[in-house]
Design a protein around this motif. Sequence first.
Motif, PDB file in Angstrom:
ATOM      1  N   ARG A 214       0.817  -1.202   0.000  1.00 47.01           N
ATOM      2  CA  ARG A 214       0.000   0.000   0.000  1.00 47.01           C
ATOM      3  C   ARG A 214       0.863   1.270   0.000  1.00 47.01           C
ATOM      4  NH1 ARG A 214      -2.616  -1.134   4.119  1.00 47.01           N
ATOM      5  NH2 ARG A 214      -4.255  -2.311   3.068  1.00 47.01           N
ATOM      6  N   ARG A 215       2.012   1.217   0.652  1.00 45.34           N
ATOM      7  CA  ARG A 215       2.892   2.393   0.687  1.00 45.34           C
ATOM      8  C   ARG A 215       3.348   2.792  -0.714  1.00 45.34           C
ATOM      9  NH1 ARG A 215       5.172  -0.086   5.314  1.00 45.34           N
ATOM     10  NH2 ARG A 215       6.867  -0.933   4.037  1.00 45.34           N
ATOM     11  N   PHE A 216       3.509   1.802  -1.574  1.00 53.16           N
ATOM     12  CA  PHE A 216       3.975   2.097  -2.925  1.00 53.16           C
ATOM     13  C   PHE A 216       2.883   2.698  -3.814  1.00 53.16           C
ATOM     14  CE2 PHE A 216       7.205  -1.240  -1.890  1.00 53.16           C
ATOM     15  CZ  PHE A 216       8.333  -0.445  -2.060  1.00 53.16           C
ATOM     16  N   THR A 217       1.633   2.652  -3.394  1.00 54.81           N
ATOM     17  CA  THR A 217       0.552   3.155  -4.250  1.00 54.81           C
ATOM     18  C   THR A 217       0.484   4.669  -4.273  1.00 54.81           C
ATOM     19  OG1 THR A 217      -1.067   3.098  -2.451  1.00 54.81           O
ATOM     20  CG2 THR A 217      -0.833   1.104  -3.782  1.00 54.81           C
ATOM     21  N   SER A 218       1.059   5.342  -3.273  1.00 58.38           N
ATOM     22  CA  SER A 218       1.022   6.820  -3.194  1.00 58.38           C
ATOM     23  C   SER A 218      -0.409   7.350  -3.214  1.00 58.38           C
ATOM     24  CB  SER A 218       1.830   7.424  -4.351  1.00 58.38           C
ATOM     25  OG  SER A 218       3.156   6.948  -4.354  1.00 58.38           O
ATOM     26  N   ASN A 219      -1.338   6.622  -2.546  1.00 57.52           N
ATOM     27  CA  ASN A 219      -2.745   7.039  -2.438  1.00 57.52           C
ATOM     28  C   ASN A 219      -3.434   7.200  -3.794  1.00 57.52           C
ATOM     29  OD1 ASN A 219      -2.641   7.201   0.435  1.00 57.52           O
ATOM     30  ND2 ASN A 219      -1.642   9.197   0.254  1.00 57.52           N
ATOM     31  N   THR A 220      -3.088   6.337  -4.728  1.00 54.36           N
ATOM     32  CA  THR A 220      -3.676   6.423  -6.071  1.00 54.36           C
ATOM     33  C   THR A 220      -4.788   5.403  -6.311  1.00 54.36           C
ATOM     34  OG1 THR A 220      -1.947   4.935  -6.916  1.00 54.36           O
ATOM     35  CG2 THR A 220      -1.564   7.320  -7.117  1.00 54.36           C
ATOM     36  N   PHE A 221      -5.130   4.563  -5.311  1.00 53.91           N
ATOM     37  CA  PHE A 221      -6.122   3.501  -5.488  1.00 53.91           C
ATOM     38  C   PHE A 221      -5.740   2.614  -6.679  1.00 53.91           C
ATOM     39  CE2 PHE A 221      -8.287   6.934  -3.331  1.00 53.91           C
ATOM     40  CZ  PHE A 221      -9.021   6.295  -2.338  1.00 53.91           C
ATOM     41  N   SER A 222      -4.472   2.218  -6.738  1.00 58.09           N
ATOM     42  CA  SER A 222      -3.998   1.488  -7.920  1.00 58.09           C
ATOM     43  C   SER A 222      -2.961   0.438  -7.544  1.00 58.09           C
ATOM     44  CB  SER A 222      -3.396   2.462  -8.936  1.00 58.09           C
ATOM     45  OG  SER A 222      -2.752   1.758  -9.982  1.00 58.09           O
ATOM     46  N   ASP A 223      -3.256  -0.816  -7.881  1.00 60.34           N
ATOM     47  CA  ASP A 223      -2.265  -1.885  -7.735  1.00 60.34           C
ATOM     48  C   ASP A 223      -1.158  -1.735  -8.769  1.00 60.34           C
ATOM     49  OD1 ASP A 223      -3.447  -3.480  -5.601  1.00 60.34           O
ATOM     50  OD2 ASP A 223      -5.054  -3.909  -7.025  1.00 60.34           O
ATOM     51  N   HIS A 224      -1.499  -1.192  -9.933  1.00 65.30           N
ATOM     52  CA  HIS A 224      -0.484  -0.988 -10.967  1.00 65.30           C
ATOM     53  C   HIS A 224       0.565   0.019 -10.511  1.00 65.30           C
ATOM     54  CE1 HIS A 224      -4.117  -2.383 -13.212  1.00 65.30           C
ATOM     55  NE2 HIS A 224      -3.217  -3.111 -13.843  1.00 65.30           N
ATOM     56  N   MET A 225       0.132   1.045  -9.804  1.00 70.22           N
ATOM     57  CA  MET A 225       1.081   2.010  -9.268  1.00 70.22           C
ATOM     58  C   MET A 225       2.003   1.341  -8.255  1.00 70.22           C
ATOM     59  SD  MET A 225       2.431   5.018  -8.944  1.00 70.22           S
ATOM     60  CE  MET A 225       1.432   6.437  -9.463  1.00 70.22           C
ATOM     61  N   ALA A 226       1.468   0.437  -7.438  1.00 70.79           N
ATOM     62  CA  ALA A 226       2.304  -0.269  -6.463  1.00 70.79           C
ATOM     63  C   ALA A 226       3.394  -1.072  -7.163  1.00 70.79           C
ATOM     64  CB  ALA A 226       1.438  -1.187  -5.597  1.00 70.79           C
ATOM     65  N   LEU A 227       3.029  -1.757  -8.247  1.00 73.73           N
ATOM     66  CA  LEU A 227       4.018  -2.524  -9.005  1.00 73.73           C
ATOM     67  C   LEU A 227       5.083  -1.607  -9.601  1.00 73.73           C
ATOM     68  CD1 LEU A 227       1.607  -4.947 -10.918  1.00 73.73           C
ATOM     69  CD2 LEU A 227       2.875  -5.414  -8.813  1.00 73.73           C
ATOM     70  N   LEU A 228       4.645  -0.475 -10.137  1.00 75.50           N
ATOM     71  CA  LEU A 228       5.566   0.458 -10.780  1.00 75.50           C
ATOM     72  C   LEU A 228       6.528   1.068  -9.771  1.00 75.50           C
ATOM     73  CD1 LEU A 228       6.538   2.231 -13.134  1.00 75.50           C
ATOM     74  CD2 LEU A 228       4.641   3.792 -12.626  1.00 75.50           C
ATOM     75  N   ARG A 229       6.001   1.616  -8.682  1.00 79.89           N
ATOM     76  CA  ARG A 229       6.851   2.279  -7.690  1.00 79.89           C
ATOM     77  C   ARG A 229       7.777   1.288  -6.995  1.00 79.89           C
ATOM     78  NH1 ARG A 229       6.677   6.707 -10.123  1.00 79.89           N
ATOM     79  NH2 ARG A 229       4.996   8.193  -9.663  1.00 79.89           N
ATOM     80  N   ALA A 230       7.320   0.066  -6.769  1.00 76.60           N
ATOM     81  CA  ALA A 230       8.177  -0.944  -6.152  1.00 76.60           C
ATOM     82  C   ALA A 230       9.366  -1.258  -7.053  1.00 76.60           C
ATOM     83  CB  ALA A 230       7.376  -2.217  -5.867  1.00 76.60           C
TER      84      ALA A 230
END
Length: 408
Positions: A214-230
């Motif tokens: 969840r920390r990697f999502t940057s409050n975007t409601f997005s699992d894709h963002m979590a994958l990208l930021r990780a």
Amino acid sequence: MRPAPAGVRKIILSTNIAETSITIDDVVFVIDSGKVKEKSFDALSRVSMLKTVWVSKASVLQRKGRAGRCRPGICFHLFSRFRFNNMQEFQVPQLLRMPLQELCLQTKLLAPSSCLIAEFLSKAPQPPPTHAIQSAVQMLKIIDALDQNEDLTDMGFHLADLPVEPHLGKMVLCAVVLKCLDPILTIACTLAYRDPFTLPTESSQKRAALQSRRRFTSNTFSDHMALLRAFQAWQKARTEGWERSFCERNFLSQSTMDMILGMRTQLLGQLRAIGFVRARGGSDIRDVNLNSENWAVVKAALVAGMYPNMVHVNRKTSLLSTNREKKVHFHPTSVLSQLQIKENSSSKSAQTLPTDWMIYDEMSRGHRMASVRCCSMVTSITVAVFAAGTKLLSPAIQEPAVQKRNGK
């Protein structure tokens, strides 16, 4: 694997990977459950299912062969001889239980132009069901890879050149046009391979792993963002020489990250080979990444590739639904899972979601419940503009093909 010390018994818990892929010399006893988790795909509902099924007779013999490689051994089968005699001789071929979109796309390159896909695949030793082929062909038409006559479009030719599934390939091509290639490369390769986040066994660690995601999502409601930021954070740690510690701290698989990095390099090289990314000038690596930090544009490319994998949030009934399922849930690994909307509940979780639409990568079914994996909330405008096909992007997609034919 090191031999066990004197006076110590080594116990190995393994999946069916031990049947043929791993040989451990000092194994003496094998306990065979007779079961395996097998992934299958329902072509009618387009839902993936992970079922526990009985293995085949061939698999039983393979498991038996793991016992006593270097000395006499014993295999205990946890099923009756009657059950064994009624098992299938061999496992169901992958051709009969997996999505066929990529295979159908390659078929158009190999088969005579006058031969329909279903006719060509019917010549296989164990041909897939007709309805499965029709479903795959229909999906290829939806994403504009095939026209109504089952001929390859310009989009289809390019998708056949890319080493990923058609919907992921379309996402990458749209990212080139929308100039947000770098993040989409990472997301597409991750979806093509597997989730890099590990699943701890202890409940306290499971909560920590979900919080890390969840920390990697940057409050975007997005699992894709979590994958990208990780992945981006792992790359930074890699340049600083502490990537293994980073993976342990954030519940990530080092080997998976290495594989995704290699897949990114391969996919980018193929885009260069077919003319979508050039060495210099327009469409060079800088040009195709002008919008890579604009998350709204990145989501537009995601919608263009994921369509028709859309979920609608009904604010009145507090239900999630798709065009084929009246009620779906978030997969437990999704960052949105804690916002799960409950039917006939006073919970205001529906109101906590910022929009009425989301995209998902895969839908699976277990215990009679459909769940969507890897989701991102998207706006209605993004859905209206980018979920209808590639007509707006077709001139840019055709351009590399024209240049290639002209020898440029």
